[in-house]
Scaffold this motif. Structure first.
Motif, short mmCIF file in Angstrom:
data_model
loop_
_atom_site.label_atom_id
_atom_site.label_comp_id
_atom_site.label_asym_id
_atom_site.label_seq_id
_atom_site.Cartn_x
_atom_site.Cartn_y
_atom_site.Cartn_z
N PRO A 314 49.14 43.31 42.05
CA PRO A 314 49.03 42.73 43.39
C PRO A 314 48.54 41.29 43.29
CG PRO A 314 47.17 44.16 42.95
CD PRO A 314 48.09 44.30 41.78
N ASN A 315 48.83 40.50 44.29
CA ASN A 315 48.45 39.08 44.27
C ASN A 315 46.94 38.88 44.18
OD1 ASN A 315 50.89 37.29 44.49
ND2 ASN A 315 51.33 38.69 46.17
N ASP A 316 46.17 39.80 44.78
CA ASP A 316 44.71 39.62 44.75
C ASP A 316 44.13 39.83 43.35
OD1 ASP A 316 44.74 42.37 44.45
OD2 ASP A 316 43.90 42.80 46.43
N GLN A 317 44.94 40.33 42.41
CA GLN A 317 44.48 40.52 41.04
C GLN A 317 44.48 39.20 40.26
OE1 GLN A 317 43.61 43.69 40.20
NE2 GLN A 317 42.93 43.23 38.13
N TYR A 318 45.22 38.22 40.75
CA TYR A 318 45.36 36.93 40.04
C TYR A 318 44.01 36.27 39.81
CZ TYR A 318 46.73 32.10 39.07
OH TYR A 318 46.86 30.86 38.50
N ALA A 319 43.13 36.33 40.80
CA ALA A 319 41.81 35.68 40.68
C ALA A 319 40.96 36.33 39.59
CB ALA A 319 41.08 35.75 42.03
N LYS A 320 41.28 37.58 39.23
CA LYS A 320 40.49 38.29 38.22
C LYS A 320 41.00 38.06 36.80
CE LYS A 320 39.30 41.99 41.50
NZ LYS A 320 39.36 43.43 41.77
N VAL A 321 42.17 37.43 36.68
CA VAL A 321 42.81 37.26 35.36
C VAL A 321 41.91 36.53 34.36
CG1 VAL A 321 44.73 36.14 34.14
CG2 VAL A 321 45.16 37.53 36.18
N LEU A 325 40.76 38.11 30.72
CA LEU A 325 41.15 37.46 29.46
C LEU A 325 39.92 37.12 28.61
CD1 LEU A 325 43.96 35.07 30.75
CD2 LEU A 325 44.28 37.07 29.29
N LYS A 326 38.86 36.65 29.25
CA LYS A 326 37.63 36.30 28.50
C LYS A 326 37.00 37.53 27.84
CE LYS A 326 36.47 32.30 31.37
NZ LYS A 326 35.63 31.80 32.48
N LEU A 334 44.47 33.98 20.90
CA LEU A 334 45.65 34.05 21.76
C LEU A 334 45.31 33.72 23.21
CD1 LEU A 334 47.25 37.36 20.39
CD2 LEU A 334 47.98 35.01 19.90
N VAL A 335 44.09 34.02 23.60
CA VAL A 335 43.66 33.81 24.99
C VAL A 335 43.31 32.34 25.27
CG1 VAL A 335 41.78 34.32 26.62
CG2 VAL A 335 42.90 36.18 25.37
N GLN A 336 42.72 31.66 24.29
CA GLN A 336 42.25 30.29 24.50
C GLN A 336 43.32 29.34 25.03
OE1 GLN A 336 39.23 28.84 24.67
NE2 GLN A 336 38.62 31.00 24.58
#
Length: 704
Positions: A314-321, A325-326, A334-336
């Motif tokens: 869902p779009n509201d998950q984007y802010a948690k990405v 990742l951290k 790979l995350v950096q």
């Protein structure tokens, strides 16, 4: 007192910890104004036929169909279940409010509603709806508790599914057993299992009845590029030889060169079926095993809810990405690039509210722990890398098509080059612009010269036997062969079974000796074939028609279809099935005992072993004490699960490993160059198997 009821003790423990219910009682936890108890999955089931009426106690064709006027539930006859239910019943009687904390899906809703109904719950009920068991997710869920009535259609769909399975299973199983089982053999029929079996039987018959046809093709080598004749195959060798003779002395001329750049998106995030397919393809895990592993990772708070059928967030998950990742500590390199590369990529192929049903795709939670078994590490790695790759740029490729002519005949060569691997680096593709497929020489329009033609003799190939991965895909698309991913998504609502039940269906077919495994292949047994041949009613064995029933269950869940209409259709179907069986000509289906089948297999293995050359003993390179032996799903140390965790999968990157390759790897720490590995996009590459300093297996691509 607010009473919370979870589906498992482990989930109840996590919830109790977050809401402050820390005092342990008999069968529940208490504190901070809450009590938290649990079920063990299903505590209740629909009543058996004999519990409705005495006349249904005996199996008798004349009393079929059995259609109760009203379905009733009962407590499962088990002492542990009865004890836990008594605790739940007492807590319900004292509660001012009940919070349903069951798994957030159709089955979870059904389990808890039946228990609360049986416990005569008459206080307000709220619903906790979460996608992971992290502390943050649980707190958010309790801050946004939902009304139980908002999930009435979800419960209606689950109830309709259970009743439908009862009606069809009980009636069809009794009818076919009485008619064709010779009074001894129970012939199990199911709404999903029978069409699934039919898929395996039909594929097997197609293979057995296949008659290969020989054909011939002509291709020619011009300056290192392979050109194929555009008119395709020849049905006779004489035709091919005539063309070969005609073009042999003529020069090849380049007519056109077309080089198109294209972008390839990262692979989709995992739904349960796609994860099961990938684990079967890569590690030969069964669907059921994969489900157990990903469920364990969910309960360890490392991944999100697993029983899902969507590949989107869902779009509201984007802010948690960024936070997720951290938290992926082992993947920092790979995350950096994502975290330091400016705004994080947001693609509609990843974020799409319209594609979300009960839950979003399976992703890491951002909570990490090294407390994982070797198999859990493998599955977690697949999920983590898919998630990371979703935020990398698209891979840039170049597709080249070269048209040529030899006299009046037209030839074509195609090639593919990876220009910028982008997301592919997440899966181990070299960053030195590795070329995965045939890269053609540089040609110029109008150039010409000699070439080297040849005739290739080939045979048409039969379809392949189903593997578990293939069968899961077939169940997802109701048996239709669909390669296009977008079309596959559209067909999911017509698939047979649900993501969470498909693995169990395959296991059930094996337990009932209708199918068996031969290495990775699934084969129908004589009993399974005979059963499908006997069933004349297409409704029972058609994956497509069963998929349409599945769609109606989804429509009930969405509030777009009335459960009463569905039940009437079911009753008509059951009546038709029973009527056909009653008046069909009788024959006996012989069930081959599983013990007999196992005995034959064991004897065959003994005969093979008596003539085989003894294999050398391979000392485990990690512990130096155990020896490395081949198991059902992997090579591993004989001290595995005791003091050593050394494992090597039977196949890696779709390449099945040989005993000789394993011998070399163990003795030397690496193999020679091996052909036939495949990357995430399905492209072939060569590689060398190596063991790193932690004795983990990886593939190194030779440098050009």
């Amino acid at each position: 007192m607010k009473m919370c009821i979870a589906e498992k003790p482990s989930v109840a423990k996590e919830i109790a910890h977050v809401i402050g219910a820390t005092v342990r009682r008999n069968g529940y936890m208490e504190g901070n104004g809450y009590c938290v108890t649990w079920t063990f999955g299903h505590l209740c089931s629909l009543q058996e036929p004999n519990e409705y009426t005495e006349k249904w106690k005996q199996w008798n064709l004349s009393v079929l169909p059995m259609i109760p006027s009203k379905f009733r539930i009962k407590l499962i006859d088990d002492e542990g279940i009865k004890k836990q239910f008594a605790i739940i019943e007492e807590l319900v009687s004292k509660a001012e409010m009940v919070i349903n904390c069951g798994d957030a899906g159709q089955e979870g809703e059904l389990i808890q509603r039946w228990v609360l109904t049986k416990a005569k719950c008459n206080v307000p009920v709220k619903r906790l709806w979460i996608s992971s068991l992290t502390e943050e997710a649980i707190r958010e869920g309790f801050d946004k508790l939902m009304e139980s009535k908002d999930f009435d259609t979800l419960y209606a769909a689950g109830s309709a599914r259970a009743i439908g399975d009862w009606l069809l299973g009980m009636n069809a199983t009794r009818a076919y057993t009485l008619k064709y089982g010779n009074g001894k053999n129970v012939l199990s029929i199911g709404r999903v299992q029978t069409p699934t079996l039919a898929l395996v039987v039909e594929r097997q018959k197609n293979i057995e009845n296949f008659k290969p046809e020989t054909y011939w093709e002509i291709r020619t080598d011009y300056r290192g590029g392979l050109f194929s004749y555009t008119r395709g195959r020849f049905n006779t060798k004489a035709e091919a030889e005539a063309l070969l003779e005609k073009i042999q002395t003529q020069e090849l001329e380049i007519l056109s060169i077309e080089r198109k750049k294209a972008m390839e998106s990262p692979p989709k995030l995992f739904d349960l079926t796609l994860l099961q397919v990938e684990c079967n393809r890569k590690y030969a895990f069964t669907a059921d095993n994969t489900l157990k592993i990903i469920q364990s990772l969910y309960e360890k708070k490392l991944t999100t809810y697993p029983r899902v059928d969507t590949n989107f967030l869902p779009n509201d998950q984007y802010a948690k990405v960024p936070g997720i990742l951290k938290g992926l500590k082992p993947y920092e390199n790979l995350v950096q690039p994502i975290l330091t590369g400016g705004k994080i990529k947001k693609s509609s192929k990843v974020f799409n509210d319209k594609k979300i049903t009960d839950h979003h795709a399976i992703i890491p939670t951002g909570v990490f722990s090294y407390d994982m078994s070797p198999d859990e590490k493998r599955v977690y790695d697949l999920v983590a890398r898919r998630f990371i790759a979703a935020f990398y740029p698209d891979c840039e490729i170049a597709n080249t098509t070269v048209m040529a002519k030899i006299g009046e005949e037209e030839f074509k060569a195609t090639g593919k080059q990876i220009i910028d691997p982008a997301w592919r680096v997440v899966f181990g593709v070299n960053t030195d612009k590795q070329n995965d497929e045939n890269v053609l020489p540089v040609y110029e329009k109008g150039e010409h010269g000699p070439h080297t033609p040849e005739i290739l003799e080939k045979e048409t190939q039969p379809p392949k036997y189903y593997t578990e991965a293939d069968l899961l895909r077939a169940m997802e698309t109701a048996g239709k062969q669909v390669e296009d991913e977008e079309l596959r998504d559209l067909m999911k609502e017509n698939g047979i079974g649900r993501p969470s039940t498909r693995a169990g269906i395959i296991e059930t077919l094996q337990k009932r000796h209708y199918i068996r495994k031969d290495k990775k292949r699934l084969l129908a047994t004589p009993t399974g074939i005979e059963l499908i041949d006997t069933i004349q009613n297409d409704l029972l064995k058609s994956a497509e028609l069963t998929g349409q029933w599945e769609k109606k269950l989804r429509m009930i869940e969405d509030g777009k279809y009335e459960i009463n209409g569905f039940m009437e259709e079911l009753k008509v179907m059951v009546n038709e099935i029973v009527h056909r069986v009653k008046y069909a000509s009788a024959k006996t289906i012989t069930v081959v005992p599983e013990e007999e089948e196992k005995k034959k297999t064991t004897e065959k293995k003994k005969r093979t072993a008596s003539t085989a050359t003894p294999a050398p003993v391979l000392i485990c390179p990690k512990c130096g004490q155990g020896s490395v032996v081949k198991g059902k799903t992997a090579w591993g140390c004989t001290l595995y699960r005791k003091s050593c965790d050394f494992l090597i999968p039977l196949s890696i990157h779709e390449k099945k490993l040989t005993q000789k390759q394993i011998d070399t790897l163990i003795q030397k720490g690496k193999t020679g160059t091996i052909n036939g590995f495949k990357d995430e996009a399905g492209n072939s590459f060569n590689g060398i198997l190596k063991l790193d300093s932690n004795y983990q297996l990886y593939v190194e691509r030779p440098k050009n």
